[in-house]
Design an enzyme around this catalytic site. Structure first.
Site, PDB file in Angstrom:
ATOM      1  N   ASP A  51       0.813  -1.215   0.000  1.00  9.28           N
ATOM      2  CA  ASP A  51       0.000   0.000   0.000  1.00  9.28           C
ATOM      3  C   ASP A  51       0.853   1.275   0.000  1.00  9.28           C
ATOM      4  O   ASP A  51       0.381   2.351   0.351  1.00  9.28           O
ATOM      5  CB  ASP A  51      -0.951   0.010   1.203  1.00  9.28           C
ATOM      6  CG  ASP A  51      -0.208  -0.052   2.524  1.00  9.28           C
ATOM      7  OD1 ASP A  51       1.022  -0.281   2.513  1.00  9.28           O
ATOM      8  OD2 ASP A  51      -0.854   0.136   3.573  1.00  9.28           O
ATOM      9  N   HIS A 255      26.055   6.414 -16.401  1.00  8.95           N
ATOM     10  CA  HIS A 255      24.860   6.532 -15.561  1.00  8.95           C
ATOM     11  C   HIS A 255      24.926   5.535 -14.399  1.00  8.95           C
ATOM     12  O   HIS A 255      23.974   4.814 -14.118  1.00  8.95           O
ATOM     13  CB  HIS A 255      23.586   6.346 -16.397  1.00  8.95           C
ATOM     14  CG  HIS A 255      23.212   7.587 -17.154  1.00  8.95           C
ATOM     15  ND1 HIS A 255      22.158   7.658 -18.035  1.00  8.95           N
ATOM     16  CD2 HIS A 255      23.750   8.824 -17.157  1.00  8.95           C
ATOM     17  CE1 HIS A 255      22.075   8.877 -18.550  1.00  8.95           C
ATOM     18  NE2 HIS A 255      23.042   9.601 -18.027  1.00  8.95           N
ATOM     19  N   ASP A 272      27.016  13.507 -10.232  1.00  4.83           N
ATOM     20  CA  ASP A 272      26.087  14.118 -11.187  1.00  4.83           C
ATOM     21  C   ASP A 272      24.731  14.086 -10.497  1.00  4.83           C
ATOM     22  O   ASP A 272      24.105  13.021 -10.382  1.00  4.83           O
ATOM     23  CB  ASP A 272      26.085  13.305 -12.486  1.00  4.83           C
ATOM     24  CG  ASP A 272      25.160  13.873 -13.549  1.00  4.83           C
ATOM     25  OD1 ASP A 272      24.312  14.724 -13.232  1.00  4.83           O
ATOM     26  OD2 ASP A 272      25.287  13.432 -14.719  1.00  4.83           O
ATOM     27  N   ASP A 283      20.807  20.267 -13.070  1.00  5.71           N
ATOM     28  CA  ASP A 283      21.582  19.099 -13.492  1.00  5.71           C
ATOM     29  C   ASP A 283      23.061  19.509 -13.472  1.00  5.71           C
ATOM     30  O   ASP A 283      23.520  20.199 -14.385  1.00  5.71           O
ATOM     31  CB  ASP A 283      21.118  18.699 -14.901  1.00  5.71           C
ATOM     32  CG  ASP A 283      21.774  17.421 -15.405  1.00  5.71           C
ATOM     33  OD1 ASP A 283      22.541  16.799 -14.656  1.00  5.71           O
ATOM     34  OD2 ASP A 283      21.498  17.059 -16.571  1.00  5.71           O
ATOM     35  N   HIS A 364      29.401  10.532 -25.328  1.00  5.08           N
ATOM     36  CA  HIS A 364      28.025  11.044 -25.192  1.00  5.08           C
ATOM     37  C   HIS A 364      27.928  12.452 -25.750  1.00  5.08           C
ATOM     38  O   HIS A 364      28.932  13.074 -26.096  1.00  5.08           O
ATOM     39  CB  HIS A 364      27.548  10.973 -23.735  1.00  5.08           C
ATOM     40  CG  HIS A 364      28.369  11.753 -22.753  1.00  5.08           C
ATOM     41  ND1 HIS A 364      28.304  13.126 -22.653  1.00  5.08           N
ATOM     42  CD2 HIS A 364      29.260  11.360 -21.814  1.00  5.08           C
ATOM     43  CE1 HIS A 364      29.113  13.525 -21.677  1.00  5.08           C
ATOM     44  NE2 HIS A 364      29.717  12.472 -21.158  1.00  5.08           N
ATOM     45  N   HIS A 368      21.814  18.808 -23.304  1.00  8.87           N
ATOM     46  CA  HIS A 368      20.406  18.565 -23.622  1.00  8.87           C
ATOM     47  C   HIS A 368      19.607  19.733 -23.088  1.00  8.87           C
ATOM     48  O   HIS A 368      20.064  20.470 -22.208  1.00  8.87           O
ATOM     49  CB  HIS A 368      19.928  17.246 -22.995  1.00  8.87           C
ATOM     50  CG  HIS A 368      20.301  17.102 -21.540  1.00  8.87           C
ATOM     51  ND1 HIS A 368      19.551  17.635 -20.525  1.00  8.87           N
ATOM     52  CD2 HIS A 368      21.368  16.521 -20.929  1.00  8.87           C
ATOM     53  CE1 HIS A 368      20.131  17.358 -19.361  1.00  8.87           C
ATOM     54  NE2 HIS A 368      21.250  16.699 -19.581  1.00  8.87           N
ATOM     55  N   HIS A 375      15.832  15.872 -19.032  1.00  3.96           N
ATOM     56  CA  HIS A 375      16.052  15.824 -20.481  1.00  3.96           C
ATOM     57  C   HIS A 375      14.789  16.422 -21.069  1.00  3.96           C
ATOM     58  O   HIS A 375      13.818  15.724 -21.340  1.00  3.96           O
ATOM     59  CB  HIS A 375      16.301  14.389 -20.956  1.00  3.96           C
ATOM     60  CG  HIS A 375      17.553  13.800 -20.376  1.00  3.96           C
ATOM     61  ND1 HIS A 375      17.786  12.466 -20.265  1.00  3.96           N
ATOM     62  CD2 HIS A 375      18.663  14.397 -19.865  1.00  3.96           C
ATOM     63  CE1 HIS A 375      18.979  12.259 -19.715  1.00  3.96           C
ATOM     64  NE2 HIS A 375      19.523  13.414 -19.458  1.00  3.96           N
ATOM     65  N   GLU A 398      28.052  19.562 -20.743  1.00  5.20           N
ATOM     66  CA  GLU A 398      28.592  18.509 -19.882  1.00  5.20           C
ATOM     67  C   GLU A 398      29.586  17.587 -20.574  1.00  5.20           C
ATOM     68  O   GLU A 398      29.366  16.375 -20.650  1.00  5.20           O
ATOM     69  CB  GLU A 398      27.442  17.692 -19.291  1.00  5.20           C
ATOM     70  CG  GLU A 398      26.402  17.200 -20.301  1.00  5.20           C
ATOM     71  CD  GLU A 398      25.322  16.364 -19.630  1.00  5.20           C
ATOM     72  OE1 GLU A 398      25.672  15.388 -18.958  1.00  5.20           O
ATOM     73  OE2 GLU A 398      24.137  16.693 -19.793  1.00  5.20           O
ATOM     74  N   TYR A 402      36.441   9.563 -20.127  1.00  2.00           N
ATOM     75  CA  TYR A 402      36.218   8.347 -19.337  1.00  2.00           C
ATOM     76  C   TYR A 402      37.214   7.281 -19.759  1.00  2.00           C
ATOM     77  O   TYR A 402      37.139   6.773 -20.880  1.00  2.00           O
ATOM     78  CB  TYR A 402      34.780   7.858 -19.553  1.00  2.00           C
ATOM     79  CG  TYR A 402      33.767   8.974 -19.371  1.00  2.00           C
ATOM     80  CD1 TYR A 402      33.298   9.320 -18.107  1.00  2.00           C
ATOM     81  CD2 TYR A 402      33.336   9.714 -20.475  1.00  2.00           C
ATOM     82  CE1 TYR A 402      32.409  10.365 -17.949  1.00  2.00           C
ATOM     83  CE2 TYR A 402      32.445  10.765 -20.320  1.00  2.00           C
ATOM     84  CZ  TYR A 402      31.984  11.088 -19.063  1.00  2.00           C
ATOM     85  OH  TYR A 402      31.114  12.130 -18.908  1.00  2.00           O
ATOM     86  N   ARG A 422      33.669  14.432 -15.543  1.00  2.00           N
ATOM     87  CA  ARG A 422      32.640  15.190 -16.275  1.00  2.00           C
ATOM     88  C   ARG A 422      32.414  16.484 -15.505  1.00  2.00           C
ATOM     89  O   ARG A 422      32.468  16.487 -14.268  1.00  2.00           O
ATOM     90  CB  ARG A 422      31.343  14.377 -16.388  1.00  2.00           C
ATOM     91  CG  ARG A 422      30.232  15.125 -17.077  1.00  2.00           C
ATOM     92  CD  ARG A 422      29.099  14.201 -17.589  1.00  2.00           C
ATOM     93  NE  ARG A 422      28.310  13.542 -16.577  1.00  2.00           N
ATOM     94  CZ  ARG A 422      28.370  12.251 -16.286  1.00  2.00           C
ATOM     95  NH1 ARG A 422      29.204  11.455 -16.930  1.00  2.00           N
ATOM     96  NH2 ARG A 422      27.592  11.726 -15.348  1.00  2.00           N
ATOM     97  N   GLU A 424      29.573  19.580 -15.546  1.00  2.00           N
ATOM     98  CA  GLU A 424      28.268  19.910 -16.138  1.00  2.00           C
ATOM     99  C   GLU A 424      27.664  21.137 -15.480  1.00  2.00           C
ATOM    100  O   GLU A 424      27.578  21.222 -14.246  1.00  2.00           O
ATOM    101  CB  GLU A 424      27.302  18.729 -15.962  1.00  2.00           C
ATOM    102  CG  GLU A 424      25.899  19.013 -16.479  1.00  2.00           C
ATOM    103  CD  GLU A 424      24.994  17.788 -16.466  1.00  2.00           C
ATOM    104  OE1 GLU A 424      25.249  16.859 -15.665  1.00  2.00           O
ATOM    105  OE2 GLU A 424      24.045  17.759 -17.270  1.00  2.00           O
TER     106      GLU A 424
HETATM  107  N1  GLY Z   1      22.207  13.404 -15.222  1.00  2.00           N
HETATM  108  C1  GLY Z   1      21.896  12.997 -16.516  1.00  2.00           C
HETATM  109  C2  GLY Z   1      22.479  13.887 -17.500  1.00  2.00           C
HETATM  110  O1  GLY Z   1      23.411  14.598 -17.195  1.00  2.00           O
HETATM  111  O2  GLY Z   1      22.033  13.966 -18.597  1.00  2.00           O
HETATM  112 MN    MN Z   2      22.762  16.429 -18.099  1.00  2.00          MN
HETATM  113 MN    MN Z   3      23.820  15.322 -15.238  1.00  2.00          MN
END
Ligand code: GLY
Ligand code: MN
Ligand code: MN
Length: 454
Positions: A51, A255, A272, A283, A364, A368, A375, A398, A402, A422, A424
């Site tokens: 529940d 991720h 992140d 983000d 990557h 975004h 996103h 970002e 890696y 990274r 960002e």
């Molecule tokens: N945290 C996911 C991205 O940076 O897109």
């Molecule tokens: Mn991002």
């Molecule tokens: Mn991110």
């Protein structure tokens, strides 16, 4: 732990104004014929176990157009012959439910907020929708969110009812409004920017609180606890997406969300994480050394990523294609990896998407759209052409590198083995150039080394 970090948090912006929400509604309806019905479903609460429900998050489109966040709701709009009328079905007042679950505004209370013209109990939704459907020929509905609403519309479109047979009335066309609404959401108003700036201000401080913690011997989850605790301490609504806290080799998993490994001296920790505030996401990623001192190899890679990030932020300018930051970052990363001998190709060779070696270490995109969703919505290549940046758009920048020595597909230079970095930030495009909404989060090498707990 938090008090010193958060004591300069700027005051929270007020709630959205009525004129703001009404202007969004008017922008959507201005392109519509008056025989249209807009239906905005909200997802149902979903069961986590027995529940207990998952924490509720409604549809971003419904938030955008009505500023309403509660479960068991539906928004709508139709034209009554003289103007567009907006309505909401909401949970009714119910003393017993309110004793157990919390107070409700009910239909009258929601009406008094002034964001819509009519309100109803959600228990009356089916009758409300059936009535509305009789007098329109086109329905705007994103299907798949509330299947019972989809079914109501399907029946109205397919049944050979008496009014349809005799008068020819009833809906004949169904359209998904997502793309129309996305076009609006892509360009942020001043009030939205204020919300997003505040989300980023909270997240920046939460990152600093995590950096300050002497992390040697701690576990990734301790840092996660601090950063997410910071979101709540700062007045955010909790994470906008599952936090990534990866130490050492785990920073090479883009991720990674397991967040349960030790932080060892000499590791780079990549966090992140971003809070949501009034539905708007932030983000932020920062990467920093456990113990507070970057090794030479870490420093080299960090400098390349930071240079790439700054150059990419500078490319977030009105009139530039949306992917200019990505192409800029890729070039700076390639030049940097060539300069330290990791890539033995020319810059143009390194950038080749099929054969360039940059793709081994940077796989990557550089960003975004950011908004009510992390996103966020908005077509990147309308009609196949890259969208040009406009004032009011918000995007992340970002870049990263890696070097997972565990990867069987590449041969990782031993010097850089298991380093993931990274950086960002959240960037607002303005007529006067890029504005970094997350600039309260330090990223210069010397700033980071001065802050990180030893
Ligand atoms: N945290 C996911 C991205 O940076 O897109
Ligand atoms: Mn991002
Ligand atoms: Mn991110």
């Amino acid at each position: 732990m938090f008090a010193g970090v958060f004591n300069d948090l700027p005051p929270a912006p007020g709630a959205f104004s009525k004129s703001e929400v009404r202007a969004r509604q008017a922008r959507l309806t201005s392109g519509l014929s008056t025989d249209t019905l807009i239906l905005l479903p909200a997802p149902h609460e979903s069961t986590r176990s027995n529940d207990v429900h998952y924490r509720y998050r409604t549809s971003s489109d419904l938030v955008y157009l009505t500023d309403w966040h509660e479960p068991e709701s539906m928004g709508y709009a139709f034209h009554d012959g003289s103007s567009w009328v907006w309505g909401l079905c909401v949970q009714p007042k119910d003393t017993l439910k309110e004793i157990w679950e919390g107070r409700r505004l009910g239909a009258e209370g929601v009406l008094a907020l002034g964001m819509v013209d009519r309100t109803h109990s959600i228990h009356d939704r089916d009758d409300v929708v059936r009535d509305l459907l009789q007098n329109v020929s086109r329905v705007l509905l994103r299907q798949g969110i509330d299947t019972s609403l989809d079914e109501l519309v399907r029946v109205a479109m397919t049944e050979r009812s008496r009014p349809r047979q005799q008068l020819g009335t009833g809906p004949v066309a169904l359209e998904d409004p997502s793309a129309r609404i996305a076009e609006l959401r892509l360009r942020k108003s001043a009030e939205e920017v204020a919300m997003m700036r505040h989300a980023a201000e909270i997240s920046a401080r939460a990152h600093v609180a995590a950096m300050k913690l002497p992390s040697q011997g701690l576990n990734e989850r301790h840092l996660q606890a601090v950063v997410e605790g910071g979101f709540v301490y700062g007045g955010g609504d909790g994470w906008a997406y599952p936090s990534i806290v990866g130490s050492g080799v785990n920073a090479t998993i883009l991720h990674y969300t397991v967040n349960n490994q030790p932080c060892n001296l000499g590791d780079v920790v990549l966090i992140d994480a971003g809070t949501e505030y009034q539905g708007y996401a932030s983000d932020i990623t920062r990467s920093w050394p456990v113990g507070g001192r970057f090794s030479e190899a870490q420093r080299e890679l960090y400098t390349i990523v930071l240079d790439a990030q700054k150059a990419a932020i500078d490319a977030c300018r009105v009139g530039q294609p949306y992917n200019a930051p990505h192409e800029t970052a890729r070039r700076v990363l390639a030049e940097g990896l060539i300069s330290i001998g990791v890539i033995n190709q020319s810059v143009d060779e390194a950038l080749d998407l099929e054969t360039g070696e940059l793709r081994w270490w940077y796989m990557h995109n550089t960003g975004h759209w950011l908004g009510l969703d992390v996103h966020d919505v908005g077509i990147y290549r309308p009609k196949g052409e890259p969208r040009l940046l406009e004032a009011g758009m918000v995007l992340t920048v970002e870049p990263g590198l890696y070097f997972g020595a565990w990867r069987p597909d590449v041969s990782c230079p031993p010097k850089y083995a298991d380093i993931g970095i990274r950086i960002e930030d959240d960037v607002l495009v303005t007529e006067d150039g890029p504005v970094v909404l997350s600039d309260a989060c330090p990223k210069e090498l010397d700033e980071i080394e001065a802050i990180v707990g030893a």
